[in-house]
Write a protein that holds these residues in place. Structure first.
Motif, PDB file in Angstrom:
ATOM      1  N   LYS A  14     104.302  46.232  97.149  1.00  0.00           N
ATOM      2  CA  LYS A  14     104.045  46.230  98.407  1.00  0.00           C
ATOM      3  C   LYS A  14     102.518  46.438  98.848  1.00  0.00           C
ATOM      4  O   LYS A  14     101.426  46.142  99.871  1.00  0.00           O
ATOM      5  N   ASP A  42     110.495  49.157  97.166  1.00  0.00           N
ATOM      6  CA  ASP A  42     109.572  49.613  98.000  1.00  0.00           C
ATOM      7  C   ASP A  42     109.319  48.752  99.175  1.00  0.00           C
ATOM      8  O   ASP A  42     108.454  48.948  99.946  1.00  0.00           O
ATOM      9  N   THR A  44     108.778  45.479  99.403  1.00  0.00           N
ATOM     10  CA  THR A  44     107.983  44.088  99.337  1.00  0.00           C
ATOM     11  C   THR A  44     108.550  42.989 100.026  1.00  0.00           C
ATOM     12  O   THR A  44     108.070  42.184 100.850  1.00  0.00           O
ATOM     13  N   ILE A  47     107.810  43.089 103.891  1.00  0.00           N
ATOM     14  CA  ILE A  47     106.643  42.583 104.193  1.00  0.00           C
ATOM     15  C   ILE A  47     106.303  41.214 103.996  1.00  0.00           C
ATOM     16  O   ILE A  47     105.909  40.580 105.208  1.00  0.00           O
TER      17      ILE A  47
END
Length: 243
Positions: A14, A42, A44, A47
């Motif tokens: 991330k 996390d 990623t 995102i």
């Protein structure tokens, strides 16, 4: 549509993924990106999905259920790409250890200079590594020398993970027959390209260790490479290796 696509495998990236995507898309040459995410806890993938709104039809995401090895991530990415019409397929890390600007140099090596496989090489012109402790530099350099000795490949950086393949190379290699999932995956791909007599060219690059996030390297990955190379070479000598 561009003729090149960059495959970026991710697990807990991330801190890097947004920056690397934007950097690649800022290059003068147009590339597409495929992120292969191994269910990063996390966020990623989330995102990347948000970035897809900005980079529609340029940024793609392949989500896998679990973390199951770098090699299998790339193979999943290769199979996804080969269903499309891209001619040049790149491997690149998310953590900026590979400079996105060098994508153009690898592309030119394949597009204009006749390479079938272009390797972003840390060791073609000495040792070009930044921010690694000397112990890790020596381990990596010795590993590449060991692999070259065993396999007889005329490649200085046999373990490099920054690579451009022409489409025909990935179509020739039986991806389902790739044995290794970790560090040795990079070696096996190069060795099979070498056995198939493709033109492998090394392009000198500077490798910079990550400054954000955690390394995925482990002892088991290194040992897979050490013993896997001997087994791989043995099979090739007796024509038991499927390219």
């Amino acid at each position: 549509m561009p003729d090149g696509i960059v495959i970026i495998p991710t697990y807990n990236e991330k801190e890097n993924i947004g920056r690397i995507v934007k950097n690649v898309f800022s290059l003068q040459r147009n590339f597409h990106i495929l992120v292969v995410d191994d269910n990063s806890p996390d966020g990623t993938a989330e995102i990347v999905k948000d970035l897809q709104k900005k980079f529609e039809n340029r940024l793609f995401l392949l989500e896998r259920r679990e973390k199951s090895g770098l090699g299998t991530a790339y193979i999943a990415g290769f199979k996804w790409v080969l269903k499309r019409e891209y001619k040049y397929i790149f491997q690149m890390d998310a953590d900026f250890s590979h400079n996105p600007n060098d994508l153009i140099r690898l592309y030119n090596a394949c597009k204009r200079e006749g390479a079938d496989v272009a390797i972003g090489s840390r060791y073609k012109t000495g040792v070009n590594v930044v921010n690694w402790p000397m112990s890790r530099v020596l381990l990596s350099w010795m590993a590449s020398k060991y692999v070259r000795l065993i396999t007889a490949m005329p490649v200085e950086d046999t373990t490099a993970g920054f690579v451009c393949y022409k489409r025909k190379v990935l179509e020739r290699i039986h991806l389902d027959k790739i044995k290794f999932v970790g560090y040795a995956f990079q070696i096996e791909m190069k060795f099979k390209a070498y056995l198939a007599k493709y033109n492998i060219v090394e392009v000198p690059v500077i490798f910079t260790d990550r400054t954000r996030g955690a390394s995925k390297m482990s002892g088991s990955i290194i040992w897979e490479a050490v013993f896997g190379v001997v087994k791989m070479k043995f099979y090739s000598l007796f024509n038991k290796m499927t390219i």
